[in-house]
Scaffold this motif. Structure first.
Motif, PDB file in Angstrom:
ATOM      1  N   SER A  12      25.250 -13.341 -79.208  1.00  0.00           N
ATOM      2  CA  SER A  12      25.559 -11.928 -79.268  1.00  0.00           C
ATOM      3  C   SER A  12      25.581 -11.263 -78.073  1.00  0.00           C
ATOM      4  CB  SER A  12      24.509 -11.268 -80.320  1.00  0.00           C
ATOM      5  OG  SER A  12      23.511 -11.439 -79.587  1.00  0.00           O
ATOM      6  N   GLN A  13      26.118  -9.902 -78.156  1.00  0.00           N
ATOM      7  CA  GLN A  13      25.822  -8.877 -76.709  1.00  0.00           C
ATOM      8  C   GLN A  13      24.687  -9.052 -76.242  1.00  0.00           C
ATOM      9  OE1 GLN A  13      28.018  -5.324 -77.377  1.00  0.00           O
ATOM     10  NE2 GLN A  13      29.622  -5.934 -76.589  1.00  0.00           N
ATOM     11  N   SER A  14      23.516  -9.073 -77.182  1.00  0.00           N
ATOM     12  CA  SER A  14      22.314  -8.813 -76.636  1.00  0.00           C
ATOM     13  C   SER A  14      21.607 -10.083 -76.141  1.00  0.00           C
ATOM     14  CB  SER A  14      21.188  -8.471 -77.948  1.00  0.00           C
ATOM     15  OG  SER A  14      21.519  -7.162 -78.376  1.00  0.00           O
ATOM     16  N   GLU A  15      22.196 -11.114 -76.706  1.00  0.00           N
ATOM     17  CA  GLU A  15      21.729 -12.434 -76.247  1.00  0.00           C
ATOM     18  C   GLU A  15      22.301 -12.828 -74.784  1.00  0.00           C
ATOM     19  OE1 GLU A  15      21.012 -14.939 -80.331  1.00  0.00           O
ATOM     20  OE2 GLU A  15      22.985 -14.422 -79.460  1.00  0.00           O
ATOM     21  N   GLU A  18      20.901 -10.631 -72.113  1.00  0.00           N
ATOM     22  CA  GLU A  18      19.450 -11.293 -71.684  1.00  0.00           C
ATOM     23  C   GLU A  18      19.681 -12.204 -70.472  1.00  0.00           C
ATOM     24  OE1 GLU A  18      15.636 -13.405 -73.476  1.00  0.00           O
ATOM     25  OE2 GLU A  18      16.898 -11.856 -74.736  1.00  0.00           O
ATOM     26  N   PHE A  19      20.599 -13.048 -70.800  1.00  0.00           N
ATOM     27  CA  PHE A  19      20.936 -13.938 -69.747  1.00  0.00           C
ATOM     28  C   PHE A  19      21.452 -13.454 -68.545  1.00  0.00           C
ATOM     29  CE2 PHE A  19      21.285 -16.989 -73.238  1.00  0.00           C
ATOM     30  CZ  PHE A  19      20.934 -18.179 -72.573  1.00  0.00           C
ATOM     31  N   ALA A  20      21.917 -12.264 -68.676  1.00  0.00           N
ATOM     32  CA  ALA A  20      22.557 -11.844 -67.339  1.00  0.00           C
ATOM     33  C   ALA A  20      21.820 -10.717 -66.819  1.00  0.00           C
ATOM     34  CB  ALA A  20      24.145 -11.086 -67.728  1.00  0.00           C
ATOM     35  N   GLY A  21      20.507 -10.460 -67.316  1.00  0.00           N
ATOM     36  CA  GLY A  21      19.956  -9.475 -66.908  1.00  0.00           C
ATOM     37  C   GLY A  21      20.257  -8.006 -67.055  1.00  0.00           C
ATOM     38  N   LEU A  22      21.015  -7.840 -67.980  1.00  0.00           N
ATOM     39  CA  LEU A  22      21.528  -6.364 -68.446  1.00  0.00           C
ATOM     40  C   LEU A  22      21.093  -5.829 -69.625  1.00  0.00           C
ATOM     41  CD1 LEU A  22      25.251  -7.529 -67.488  1.00  0.00           C
ATOM     42  CD2 LEU A  22      23.762  -6.063 -65.965  1.00  0.00           C
ATOM     43  N   LYS A  23      21.390  -4.567 -69.857  1.00  0.00           N
ATOM     44  CA  LYS A  23      21.016  -4.137 -71.134  1.00  0.00           C
ATOM     45  C   LYS A  23      22.257  -4.440 -71.929  1.00  0.00           C
ATOM     46  CE  LYS A  23      18.151  -0.477 -69.627  1.00  0.00           C
ATOM     47  NZ  LYS A  23      17.687   1.190 -69.693  1.00  0.00           N
ATOM     48  N   GLN A  24      21.956  -4.628 -73.268  1.00  0.00           N
ATOM     49  CA  GLN A  24      23.111  -4.811 -74.018  1.00  0.00           C
ATOM     50  C   GLN A  24      24.266  -3.513 -73.942  1.00  0.00           C
ATOM     51  OE1 GLN A  24      23.915  -2.960 -77.322  1.00  0.00           O
ATOM     52  NE2 GLN A  24      25.734  -4.003 -77.256  1.00  0.00           N
ATOM     53  N   SER A  25      23.700  -2.518 -73.871  1.00  0.00           N
ATOM     54  CA  SER A  25      24.678  -1.299 -73.892  1.00  0.00           C
ATOM     55  C   SER A  25      25.501  -1.255 -72.644  1.00  0.00           C
ATOM     56  CB  SER A  25      23.951   0.069 -73.765  1.00  0.00           C
ATOM     57  OG  SER A  25      23.188   0.120 -72.624  1.00  0.00           O
ATOM     58  N   LYS A  26      25.049  -1.778 -71.503  1.00  0.00           N
ATOM     59  CA  LYS A  26      25.733  -2.043 -70.306  1.00  0.00           C
ATOM     60  C   LYS A  26      27.036  -3.048 -70.374  1.00  0.00           C
ATOM     61  CE  LYS A  26      25.390   0.080 -67.016  1.00  0.00           C
ATOM     62  NZ  LYS A  26      25.923   1.358 -66.779  1.00  0.00           N
ATOM     63  N   GLU A  31      32.259  -5.050 -70.985  1.00  0.00           N
ATOM     64  CA  GLU A  31      33.449  -5.667 -72.111  1.00  0.00           C
ATOM     65  C   GLU A  31      34.428  -4.896 -72.477  1.00  0.00           C
ATOM     66  OE1 GLU A  31      31.621  -7.872 -75.398  1.00  0.00           O
ATOM     67  OE2 GLU A  31      30.729  -9.212 -74.002  1.00  0.00           O
ATOM     68  N   CYS A  32      34.354  -3.355 -72.627  1.00  0.00           N
ATOM     69  CA  CYS A  32      35.329  -2.506 -73.230  1.00  0.00           C
ATOM     70  C   CYS A  32      36.004  -1.878 -71.975  1.00  0.00           C
ATOM     71  CB  CYS A  32      34.325  -1.463 -74.117  1.00  0.00           C
ATOM     72  SG  CYS A  32      33.745  -1.764 -75.337  1.00  0.00           S
ATOM     73  N   GLY A  33      35.602  -2.349 -70.795  1.00  0.00           N
ATOM     74  CA  GLY A  33      36.281  -1.731 -69.835  1.00  0.00           C
ATOM     75  C   GLY A  33      35.896  -0.186 -69.409  1.00  0.00           C
ATOM     76  N   LYS A  34      34.779   0.149 -69.882  1.00  0.00           N
ATOM     77  CA  LYS A  34      34.325   1.492 -69.570  1.00  0.00           C
ATOM     78  C   LYS A  34      33.660   1.483 -68.261  1.00  0.00           C
ATOM     79  CE  LYS A  34      33.510   2.913 -74.231  1.00  0.00           C
ATOM     80  NZ  LYS A  34      32.469   3.382 -75.209  1.00  0.00           N
ATOM     81  N   VAL A  35      33.095   0.428 -67.779  1.00  0.00           N
ATOM     82  CA  VAL A  35      32.366   0.279 -66.477  1.00  0.00           C
ATOM     83  C   VAL A  35      33.058  -0.770 -65.796  1.00  0.00           C
ATOM     84  CG1 VAL A  35      30.070  -0.451 -65.509  1.00  0.00           C
ATOM     85  CG2 VAL A  35      30.146   0.837 -67.458  1.00  0.00           C
ATOM     86  N   PRO A  36      33.456  -0.337 -64.350  1.00  0.00           N
ATOM     87  CA  PRO A  36      34.030  -1.529 -63.702  1.00  0.00           C
ATOM     88  C   PRO A  36      33.319  -2.571 -63.273  1.00  0.00           C
ATOM     89  CG  PRO A  36      33.807   0.593 -62.355  1.00  0.00           C
ATOM     90  CD  PRO A  36      33.250   0.937 -63.581  1.00  0.00           C
ATOM     91  N   VAL A  37      33.706  -3.903 -63.176  1.00  0.00           N
ATOM     92  CA  VAL A  37      32.848  -4.802 -62.568  1.00  0.00           C
ATOM     93  C   VAL A  37      32.917  -4.915 -61.105  1.00  0.00           C
ATOM     94  CG1 VAL A  37      32.480  -7.257 -63.093  1.00  0.00           C
ATOM     95  CG2 VAL A  37      33.615  -5.767 -64.632  1.00  0.00           C
TER      96      VAL A  37
END
Length: 70
Positions: A12-15, A18-26, A31-37
């Motif tokens: 899931s996004q949440s899982e 967690e691996f990435a050290g990010l919040k699910q919302s971020k 993933e939606c392209g709202k935040v540049p990588v």
């Protein structure tokens, strides 16, 4: 491509977040392209992909499939 990679491991996004050290919302925003990588997020995402042990061949195959579906 990130949602496909995540789903390949049944996460899931949440899982994955967690691996990435990010919040699910971020992660959702990424993933939606709202935040540049930027470099900060790239490092976190690559770290997570490394933890999930994606091989270079797997990544290439997924990339090719996503390019074919454009």
């Amino acid at each position: 491509m990130l949602p496909i990679l995540r789903k390949c491991r049944g996460l899931s996004q949440s899982e994955f977040a967690e691996f990435a050290g990010l919040k699910q919302s971020k992660l959702s925003d990424i993933e939606c392209g709202k935040v540049p990588v930027n470099d900060h997020y790239k490092a976190k995402l690559f770290l997570a992909l490394g933890k999930l042990k994606f091989s270079e061949q797997e990544l290439n195959n997924i990339y090719e499939l996503t390019e074919m579906n454009k």
